[in-house]
Design an enzyme around this catalytic site. Structure first.
Site, PDB file in Angstrom:
ATOM      1  N   TYR A 153       0.830  -1.202   0.000  1.00  0.00           N
ATOM      2  CA  TYR A 153       0.000   0.000   0.000  1.00  0.00           C
ATOM      3  C   TYR A 153       0.868   1.258   0.000  1.00  0.00           C
ATOM      4  CZ  TYR A 153      -3.240   3.605   1.598  1.00  0.00           C
ATOM      5  OH  TYR A 153      -3.964   4.758   1.710  1.00  0.00           O
ATOM      6  N   LYS A 157       1.138   4.260  -2.898  1.00  0.00           N
ATOM      7  CA  LYS A 157       0.893   5.680  -2.670  1.00  0.00           C
ATOM      8  C   LYS A 157       2.123   6.527  -3.007  1.00  0.00           C
ATOM      9  CE  LYS A 157      -3.313   5.304  -1.948  1.00  0.00           C
ATOM     10  NZ  LYS A 157      -4.243   5.912  -2.925  1.00  0.00           N
TER      11      LYS A 157
END
Length: 257
Positions: A153, A157
Site C-alpha cells: 500500500y 501511494k
C-alpha cells in the site's frame, strides 16, 4: 462552474468530495465499480450528471471507463480517488495477474490519465504512508518478495506521487497535484483513525475547482489545503520516467507526449 469526474465516488471520501462539489454548483460525474453501486449512487446523489461503471482492477475495464468518460465530453478536472487499503493478508491477483492494490491504486490512475481527454486539472490521492517508501519498480508485481500488505500500500501511494509529479513535468498545460487526506475514520481507515474526517475530502475538491492562487499550482503535494513536502525521492525525474515506462509495459497504454 467546473465539470469534474471522480473515481471511486460511491462512498467514502470520493462521495464526500462529490457531494461538496455538487452543493457548490459544479457538475459531477461519479464512478461505481458495478451496477448495484451505481444504482445506490444515483439514489444518494440524484443531482450527479452521470455515473460511469467499471471495476478498476482490470486493464480492459480501465480502458472501458476511459471510453465512457470520453463519450461524455471533456472535463475540467479528474480526481483519482479510487483505492484500496493495506489490510490484504495475501497477494490478491487481478484478471491480469497483477496485485490488486497496485492495479487499483496505481495502474488505474495511470491508464485513465493516459486515455481520458486531457483536463485542465488532475488530482491524485496519496497517503502519509508514502513517506519513507520507494517504488521498487523491479518488482511491482510482488513476485520476488514475500507479500506485505502495508508495504504494498505504501509503495502504491509513493507511486501515485510519482505519477502526479511526472504528469506535472510532462504536461505544462495541466495542473497536476497529489495530496494526503489524513488517517480518517472511513471504511479504509477504520473507526479508530484519529484525523478529522470533515477535512479529509476538502483538499481534493479545492484542488479540482478553486480559483485561489494556492490551488492553481502544479507538481505540488498537499494536506488539508496546505502545501506539504512529499518524500524527496518522488522528485527524482529518472525514477518518474522509469515508473511511466513500467506502467506502459504492464498496461500496453502509452502516456501521450
Amino acid at each position: 462552474m467546473a465539470r469534474v469526474f471522480i473515481t471511486g465516488s460511491t462512498d467514502g471520501l470520493g462521495a464526500m468530495a462529490a457531494r461538496l462539489l455538487i452543493d457548490e454548483g459544479h457538475r459531477v460525474v461519479l464512478h461505481a465499480r458495478n451496477q448495484t453501486r451505481a444504482d445506490d449512487a444515483r439514489e444518494g446523489m440524484p443531482e450527479a450528471e452521470a455515473v460511469v461503471i467499471g471495476d478498476l482492477s482490470g486493464i480492459d475495464a480501465m480502458r472501458d471507463v476511459a471510453r465512457q468518460v470520453n463519450a461524455l465530453g471533456r472535463f475540467d478536472a479528474v480526481i483519482h480517488n479510487a483505492g484500496i487499503g493495506y489490510r490484504e493478508p495475501r497477494r490478491v491477483e487481478t484478471v491480469d495477474g497483477l496485485p490488486q492494490v497496485f492495479a487499483i491504486n496505481v495502474l488505474a490512475p495511470y491508464v485513465l490519465t493516459a486515455l481520458i481527454e486531457r483536463p485542465a486539472r488532475l488530482v491524485y490521492l496519496s497517503s502519509g504512508m508514502h513517506h519513507g517508501s520507494r517504488a521498487n519498480l523491479d518488482d511491482v508485481e510482488w513476485t520476488r518478495r514475500p507479500w506485505n500488505g502495508a508495504q504494498a500500500y505504501a509503495e502504491s501511494k509513493f507511486m501515485d506521487v510519482l505519477l502526479a509529479l511526472a504528469v506535472a513535468r510532462r504536461w505544462s498545460d495541466v495542473l497536476s497535484n497529489a495530496l494526503e487526506p489524513g488517517w480518517v475514520p472511513t471504511k479504509m481507515g477504520g473507526p479508530s483513525a484519529p484525523d478529522d474526517l470533515d477535512q479529509a475530502h476538502r483538499t481534493q475538491a479545492w484542488l479540482a475547482v478553486s480559483d485561489e492562487a494556492a490551488a492553481r499550482v502544479t507538481g505540488r503535494y498537499f494536506f488539508h489545503m496546505r502545501e506539504r513536502a512529499c518524500d524527496p525521492a518522488a522528485r527524482d525525474e529518472a525514477m518518474q520516467d522509469e515508473f511511466i515506462a513500467t506502467c506502459e509495459r504492464l498496461s500496453g497504454v502509452r502516456m501521450p507526449a
